[in-house]
Design an enzyme around this catalytic site. Sequence first.
Site, mmCIF file in Angstrom:
data_model
loop_
_atom_site.group_PDB
_atom_site.id
_atom_site.type_symbol
_atom_site.label_atom_id
_atom_site.label_comp_id
_atom_site.label_asym_id
_atom_site.label_seq_id
_atom_site.Cartn_x
_atom_site.Cartn_y
_atom_site.Cartn_z
ATOM 1 N N CYS A 63 35.864 44.236 49.730
ATOM 2 C CA CYS A 63 34.496 43.977 49.300
ATOM 3 C C CYS A 63 34.382 43.869 47.784
ATOM 4 C CB CYS A 63 33.536 45.048 49.768
ATOM 5 S SG CYS A 63 33.581 45.325 51.530
ATOM 6 N N ARG A 83 38.051 39.257 47.132
ATOM 7 C CA ARG A 83 38.072 40.643 47.603
ATOM 8 C C ARG A 83 37.590 40.777 49.044
ATOM 9 N NH1 ARG A 83 38.539 44.401 43.684
ATOM 10 N NH2 ARG A 83 37.572 45.920 45.037
ATOM 11 N N TRP A 117 34.497 42.420 53.180
ATOM 12 C CA TRP A 117 35.731 42.415 53.958
ATOM 13 C C TRP A 117 35.538 43.536 54.971
ATOM 14 C CZ3 TRP A 117 39.853 45.755 55.068
ATOM 15 C CH2 TRP A 117 41.016 45.133 55.547
ATOM 16 N N ASN A 159 31.324 49.293 48.276
ATOM 17 C CA ASN A 159 32.731 48.941 48.471
ATOM 18 C C ASN A 159 33.478 50.246 48.677
ATOM 19 O OD1 ASN A 159 35.373 47.979 48.274
ATOM 20 N ND2 ASN A 159 35.350 48.057 46.048
ATOM 21 N N GLY A 160 34.222 50.346 49.778
ATOM 22 C CA GLY A 160 34.971 51.576 50.040
ATOM 23 C C GLY A 160 34.844 51.959 51.496
ATOM 24 N N GLU A 211 60.052 38.618 49.441
ATOM 25 C CA GLU A 211 58.874 38.028 48.802
ATOM 26 C C GLU A 211 58.664 36.594 49.294
ATOM 27 O OE1 GLU A 211 56.421 39.208 47.456
ATOM 28 O OE2 GLU A 211 55.481 37.633 46.284
ATOM 29 N N LYS A 235 55.242 35.317 51.107
ATOM 30 C CA LYS A 235 54.470 34.170 50.603
ATOM 31 C C LYS A 235 54.258 33.172 51.729
ATOM 32 C CE LYS A 235 52.968 35.397 47.743
ATOM 33 N NZ LYS A 235 53.198 36.669 47.196
ATOM 34 N N GLU A 288 51.795 34.725 54.602
ATOM 35 C CA GLU A 288 50.406 35.080 54.279
ATOM 36 C C GLU A 288 49.540 33.864 53.989
ATOM 37 O OE1 GLU A 288 49.696 37.554 50.818
ATOM 38 O OE2 GLU A 288 51.348 36.633 49.748
ATOM 39 N N HIS A 316 72.522 41.870 64.506
ATOM 40 C CA HIS A 316 72.339 43.104 65.275
ATOM 41 C C HIS A 316 71.088 43.043 66.151
ATOM 42 C CE1 HIS A 316 75.747 45.028 63.425
ATOM 43 N NE2 HIS A 316 75.318 44.577 62.257
ATOM 44 N N LYS A 357 42.232 40.763 48.184
ATOM 45 C CA LYS A 357 43.144 40.902 47.043
ATOM 46 C C LYS A 357 43.429 42.362 46.712
ATOM 47 C CE LYS A 357 45.127 39.180 43.235
ATOM 48 N NZ LYS A 357 46.430 38.649 43.633
#
Length: 612
Positions: free
Chosen positions: A2, A27, A76, A102-103, A485, A489, A492, A508, A607
């Site tokens: 948020c 966000r 969010w 937000n939280g 990484e 990338k 996502e 394995h 983010k």
Amino acid sequence: MCGIVGFTGEHQAAPILLDGLSRLEYRGYDSAGLAVRDGEKQPEVIRAKGRLKVLAEKTDNGVAVLGTCGIGHTRWATHGEPSVTNSHPHMSDDGNVIAVHNGIIENYQELKDKLIRKGYVFHSETDTEVAVKLVDYYYKKYEGTPVDAINHAMVRIRGSYALAILFQEYPEEIYVARKDSPMILGISDGESYIASDVPAILKYTRNVYYIGNLEMARVRKGEITFYNLDGEEIQKELKTIEWDAEAAEKAGFEHFMMKEIYEQPKAVADTLNSVLKNGKIDLSETGITEEIIREISQIYIIACGSAYHVGTAAQYVLEDLTGIPVRVEFASEFRYRKPIMDPKGLAMVISQSGETADSLAALREAKELGVRTVGIINVVGSSIAREADHVFYTLAGPEISVATTKAYSTQLMAVYALALQFALVREKITEEQYEKYIAELQTIPEKIQKILEDKERLQWFAAKQANARDVFFIGRGIDYAISMEGSLKMKEVSYIHSEAYAAGELKHGTISLIEDGTLVIGVLTQPELYEKTVSNMVECKSRGAYLMGLTSFGNYNIEETADFTVYIPRTDPHFTTSLAVIPLQLIGYYVSVARGLDVDKPRNLAKSVTVE
Ligand code: F6R
């Protein structure tokens, strides 16, 4: 997690709030809302499900909403699905208290039950509505000021919050409270601003206050007063933000992600130059002295997501150059693991935002255990930056795209600088080696630039792979860290399932997933491990895989094995992550574009992850 904004001043508030929210949309972006007040009138509350543009259309870009004081929110979802009813702002039934949040309020159910017993009715599934009604309850019960009411609510709320609140009896004023969720307050020429992050207000002011944990503020036009948890007035220093406003704009690029990929040569050079004085690394700004460096017995790297991937690469570099044992951990695991830490250890917390809830909690845990902490942080004044014993600021500038690129690259540079300085002070490398390594680091920006200039081949390759179902990234040592990484990338931003595997591990179990045409990307930048990884690639090819090889110019003849080869300029093997990651960022980006996805705002993500 948020984004919240607030404004009170002489200008019409809604367009400013929408503009601010547009810069915070990274966000959260499943719904948005505004509450704007015109003088003494009851605030107008407008909410919309979906991207911010739905709210903008509903309000004619804010022009249709009159008033010079208001709050805004981009969501969010945590508690309750994305819907108009669950969107913020939320208000008490009589409109006495209206707020954005937000939280996460952890004890919201217990508080909600209490409020229901007191006669409150709830319309949404959110924890925020509980906070709003709790503040309303205390405001009416004690008949005090808004600060008193918020204060009473704060001591009863468990969890995290950045709250911006309007009170019916206080026109043109906004009240805020903060615990563990980011918030800054800006001020300029008779106007005041509230935001979760700097880019939202950078266009209007560079003068900001950082509100601390468990603090409140009364925000009036051009005047902000701060209070502690006892309701006593406290003084704050006004700080200046150095980032330039253009840095938060797209500057002609179609997406922030591509713009930020292109900013990497500069961001990496800036970060290196910030600690280079007369050809030597100077850590005096971080406060890490030679005495401290000599004492370190163990390094604990703690981070999340891509920052964790920086840590995995750093582990190899730090151990090899300094001889100090390094352990890398997910912050979310570390914080609940009851870790056993050596008091002479150094906890290195890596975070772009400096607000990631798990990383912040891990930092506090390390401090609690008496271990020295250093934050590698991009956002100046963020919670981790404020609470760590030492801070190494990366100079990536504002990173808007949800998928990190330039912050990741600057974090790597920070880690290299620390590794070289630690190695020199601990006499693990000679002055001559030190100078050679630094000279090599100075070539990294231009080598990144070179890779960017040859991106068309990658675009072509990505277009061909746009319908891939699974992708495997494999490598050994640092190449495994790079694979992690690259894989993140890819998945996502393109939503293609991908996995990173230590090349020797594939056989394995996971190799059973390889079938005709499965794309396997082998990362081959480490001379000593090259042949081993090639063998693992060949094992995949024998089972039908389509192979891409990523290696350094002139090193090897991978073209005989791979179906498609990408070369990067040569550098010292310790630093190859900085170069090898660039084509992988570009491939992820181009696959996402080819699939017609929203590159900068991938679904379900945000983010700055300020919840657990
Ligand atoms: C992925 C990405 C995330 C972040 C992670 C940590 O592209 O950006 O994985 O790296 O959420 O965020 P910070 O660095 O802000 O702690």
